[in-house]
Design a protein around this motif. Structure first.
Motif, PDB file in Angstrom:
ATOM      1  N   VAL A   1     -15.252 -10.835  30.788  1.00 31.33           N
ATOM      2  CA  VAL A   1     -16.015 -11.033  29.558  1.00 31.33           C
ATOM      3  C   VAL A   1     -15.337 -10.321  28.384  1.00 31.33           C
ATOM      4  O   VAL A   1     -15.228 -10.859  27.282  1.00 31.33           O
ATOM      5  N   LEU A   2     -14.857  -9.097  28.638  1.00 28.98           N
ATOM      6  CA  LEU A   2     -14.167  -8.363  27.585  1.00 28.98           C
ATOM      7  C   LEU A   2     -12.893  -9.080  27.164  1.00 28.98           C
ATOM      8  O   LEU A   2     -12.545  -9.107  25.975  1.00 28.98           O
ATOM      9  N   VAL A   3     -12.200  -9.647  28.136  1.00 28.22           N
ATOM     10  CA  VAL A   3     -10.958 -10.369  27.818  1.00 28.22           C
ATOM     11  C   VAL A   3     -11.252 -11.570  26.923  1.00 28.22           C
ATOM     12  O   VAL A   3     -10.565 -11.808  25.921  1.00 28.22           O
ATOM     13  N   VAL A   4     -12.306 -12.318  27.270  1.00 24.20           N
ATOM     14  CA  VAL A   4     -12.652 -13.503  26.484  1.00 24.20           C
ATOM     15  C   VAL A   4     -13.083 -13.111  25.070  1.00 24.20           C
ATOM     16  O   VAL A   4     -12.663 -13.732  24.075  1.00 24.20           O
ATOM     17  N   VAL A   5     -13.894 -12.069  24.956  1.00 24.47           N
ATOM     18  CA  VAL A   5     -14.329 -11.630  23.625  1.00 24.47           C
ATOM     19  C   VAL A   5     -13.138 -11.138  22.810  1.00 24.47           C
ATOM     20  O   VAL A   5     -13.019 -11.449  21.611  1.00 24.47           O
ATOM     21  N   ALA A   6     -12.237 -10.368  23.449  1.00 21.93           N
ATOM     22  CA  ALA A   6     -11.049  -9.891  22.738  1.00 21.93           C
ATOM     23  C   ALA A   6     -10.188 -11.064  22.278  1.00 21.93           C
ATOM     24  O   ALA A   6      -9.648 -11.054  21.158  1.00 21.93           O
ATOM     25  N   ALA A   7     -10.063 -12.070  23.118  1.00 27.64           N
ATOM     26  CA  ALA A   7      -9.283 -13.251  22.740  1.00 27.64           C
ATOM     27  C   ALA A   7      -9.909 -13.964  21.548  1.00 27.64           C
ATOM     28  O   ALA A   7      -9.195 -14.457  20.656  1.00 27.64           O
ATOM     29  N   CYS A   8     -11.230 -14.010  21.502  1.00 30.10           N
ATOM     30  CA  CYS A   8     -11.916 -14.630  20.358  1.00 30.10           C
ATOM     31  C   CYS A   8     -11.608 -13.884  19.068  1.00 30.10           C
ATOM     32  O   CYS A   8     -11.317 -14.498  18.026  1.00 30.10           O
ATOM     33  N   PHE A   9     -11.661 -12.561  19.135  1.00 31.15           N
ATOM     34  CA  PHE A   9     -11.401 -11.770  17.926  1.00 31.15           C
ATOM     35  C   PHE A   9      -9.930 -11.904  17.493  1.00 31.15           C
ATOM     36  O   PHE A   9      -9.640 -12.026  16.309  1.00 31.15           O
ATOM     37  N   VAL A  10      -9.018 -11.854  18.439  1.00 31.73           N
ATOM     38  CA  VAL A  10      -7.598 -11.993  18.097  1.00 31.73           C
ATOM     39  C   VAL A  10      -7.333 -13.356  17.469  1.00 31.73           C
ATOM     40  O   VAL A  10      -6.621 -13.475  16.458  1.00 31.73           O
ATOM     41  N   THR A  11      -7.919 -14.384  18.041  1.00 35.55           N
ATOM     42  CA  THR A  11      -7.735 -15.736  17.484  1.00 35.55           C
ATOM     43  C   THR A  11      -8.312 -15.821  16.076  1.00 35.55           C
ATOM     44  O   THR A  11      -7.688 -16.398  15.166  1.00 35.55           O
ATOM     45  N   GLY A  12      -9.490 -15.230  15.889  1.00 39.42           N
ATOM     46  CA  GLY A  12     -10.104 -15.274  14.559  1.00 39.42           C
ATOM     47  C   GLY A  12      -9.297 -14.538  13.527  1.00 39.42           C
ATOM     48  O   GLY A  12      -9.074 -15.050  12.409  1.00 39.42           O
ATOM     49  N   PHE A  13      -8.841 -13.340  13.856  1.00 40.83           N
ATOM     50  CA  PHE A  13      -8.043 -12.572  12.899  1.00 40.83           C
ATOM     51  C   PHE A  13      -6.717 -13.265  12.607  1.00 40.83           C
ATOM     52  O   PHE A  13      -6.225 -13.247  11.472  1.00 40.83           O
ATOM     53  N   ALA A  14      -6.122 -13.873  13.652  1.00 37.36           N
ATOM     54  CA  ALA A  14      -4.864 -14.599  13.444  1.00 37.36           C
ATOM     55  C   ALA A  14      -5.061 -15.812  12.550  1.00 37.36           C
ATOM     56  O   ALA A  14      -4.124 -16.257  11.881  1.00 37.36           O
ATOM     57  N   ALA A  15      -6.263 -16.350  12.534  1.00 33.58           N
ATOM     58  CA  ALA A  15      -6.563 -17.492  11.667  1.00 33.58           C
ATOM     59  C   ALA A  15      -7.060 -17.057  10.293  1.00 33.58           C
ATOM     60  O   ALA A  15      -7.602 -17.863   9.539  1.00 33.58           O
ATOM     61  N   ALA A  16      -6.891 -15.746   9.991  1.00 32.64           N
ATOM     62  CA  ALA A  16      -7.244 -15.189   8.677  1.00 32.64           C
ATOM     63  C   ALA A  16      -8.739 -15.279   8.397  1.00 32.64           C
ATOM     64  O   ALA A  16      -9.161 -15.470   7.261  1.00 32.64           O
ATOM     65  N   MET A  17      -9.549 -15.125   9.425  1.00 27.95           N
ATOM     66  CA  MET A  17     -11.003 -15.094   9.238  1.00 27.95           C
ATOM     67  C   MET A  17     -11.454 -13.648   9.054  1.00 27.95           C
ATOM     68  O   MET A  17     -10.977 -12.756   9.768  1.00 27.95           O
ATOM     69  N   ASP A  18     -12.362 -13.403   8.101  1.00 33.26           N
ATOM     70  CA  ASP A  18     -12.890 -12.054   7.948  1.00 33.26           C
ATOM     71  C   ASP A  18     -13.963 -11.818   9.022  1.00 33.26           C
ATOM     72  O   ASP A  18     -14.422 -12.755   9.687  1.00 33.26           O
ATOM     73  N   VAL A  19     -14.344 -10.558   9.167  1.00 28.53           N
ATOM     74  CA  VAL A  19     -15.252 -10.200  10.258  1.00 28.53           C
ATOM     75  C   VAL A  19     -16.604 -10.918  10.158  1.00 28.53           C
ATOM     76  O   VAL A  19     -17.089 -11.474  11.152  1.00 28.53           O
ATOM     77  N   PRO A  20     -17.267 -10.929   8.970  1.00 28.64           N
ATOM     78  CA  PRO A  20     -18.556 -11.647   8.917  1.00 28.64           C
ATOM     79  C   PRO A  20     -18.431 -13.127   9.293  1.00 28.64           C
ATOM     80  O   PRO A  20     -19.276 -13.665  10.029  1.00 28.64           O
ATOM     81  N   THR A  21     -17.382 -13.765   8.804  1.00 24.92           N
ATOM     82  CA  THR A  21     -17.188 -15.179   9.130  1.00 24.92           C
ATOM     83  C   THR A  21     -16.923 -15.368  10.611  1.00 24.92           C
ATOM     84  O   THR A  21     -17.435 -16.306  11.247  1.00 24.92           O
ATOM     85  N   LEU A  22     -16.129 -14.448  11.171  1.00 24.12           N
ATOM     86  CA  LEU A  22     -15.814 -14.551  12.605  1.00 24.12           C
ATOM     87  C   LEU A  22     -17.069 -14.392  13.457  1.00 24.12           C
ATOM     88  O   LEU A  22     -17.320 -15.175  14.385  1.00 24.12           O
ATOM     89  N   LEU A  23     -17.875 -13.368  13.130  1.00 23.40           N
ATOM     90  CA  LEU A  23     -19.100 -13.155  13.901  1.00 23.40           C
ATOM     91  C   LEU A  23     -20.064 -14.324  13.736  1.00 23.40           C
ATOM     92  O   LEU A  23     -20.718 -14.754  14.700  1.00 23.40           O
ATOM     93  N   ALA A  24     -20.154 -14.842  12.507  1.00 27.17           N
ATOM     94  CA  ALA A  24     -21.041 -15.973  12.277  1.00 27.17           C
ATOM     95  C   ALA A  24     -20.574 -17.209  13.049  1.00 27.17           C
ATOM     96  O   ALA A  24     -21.388 -17.958  13.609  1.00 27.17           O
TER      97      ALA A  24
END
Length: 232
Positions: free
Chosen positions: A27-50
């Motif tokens: 689960v941690l790996v999948v969540v970390a992958a989501c955050f890495v993908t979001g940041f790599a796509a230039a998404m800010d934190v609020p947008t990523l969480l939303a």
């Protein structure tokens, strides 16, 4: 037209591969992958969480989240997790099935008392790790361990997990059963603080630990008697 394709979001795939290779929690790996993908796509934190929250609500991928750890555990077993667990416990000469399960009972009960109920469980801890280690501890002394004893060791491993979780989580003040009891008592005119209910669960948890630890201690003797009786 010259379109530049951003390949950096594919880093999320690399995170999943590395995470599973390091045997991190799926689960941690999948969540970390989501955050890495979001940041790599230039998404800010609020947008990523939303985005993550909206995707979860829309697709209801809870079954997938539950199935991913099972798939990861299956892969780990496929590549020798059980054998490594048995070999590791075999190197500890003083380890016995009962002693090993007593240690796991203490860890399971204490972690559940702090609300960490996800540490342990039959599919992700007992089957791939605890039961093989308990069998390995018995095989050190009795290499010809019969199937009937193997099944009993597996059953006792599962029972130990149940006892530790059941009596440990009753001490956690935010556990659903505590809230249910407090609500029920409130409906009967008894205003009891949930913290007091949780504190009164401590003697029960300690008693359950002592009783089951004694059963596990006797389990070692039962294994010895069974093997002596079955000896040619």
């Amino acid at each position: 037209m010259n379109h530049t394709v951003n390949l950096w979001p594919l880093l999320g795939v690399a995170v999943i591969i590395v995470g599973f290779a390091l045997r991190a929690h799926p689960v941690l790996v999948v969540v970390a992958a989501c955050f890495v993908t979001g940041f790599a796509a230039a998404m800010d934190v609020p947008t990523l969480l939303a985005t993550l929250g909206a995707a979860f609500i829309k697709t209801r991928n809870l079954p997938l989240i539950l199935l991913l750890p099972l798939a990861a555990i299956g892969l780990l077993e496929r590549y020798g997790l059980k054998e490594h667990a048995q070999a590791s416990i075999a190197r500890i000469k003083s380890a016995t099935t009962g002693r090993l399960l007593i240690v796991y009972l203490a860890i399971r009960e204490v972690s559940a008392a702090f609300g960490l109920t996800s540490i342990g469980g039959h599919p992700n801890m007992v089957r791939p790790l605890i039961a093989p280690m308990a069998e390995g501890a018995a095989e050190v002394r009795y290499p010809q361990l019969p199937d009937i004893l193997r099944h009993r060791i597996r059953a006792m491993s599962a029972a130990t997990d149940n006892v530790g979780l059941f009596f440990g989580e009753d001490v956690f003040v935010a556990f659903g059963a505590i809230v249910l009891m407090q609500t029920f008592l409130l409906g009967e005119g008894l205003n009891v603080d949930p913290l007091h209910i949780a504190l009164w669960g401590i003697p029960t948890a300690v008693t359950a630990f002592i009783i089951h630890a004694w059963r596990l201690h006797r389990f070692d003797a039962q294994i010895a008697r069974t093997m002596k009786r079955m000896a040619p």
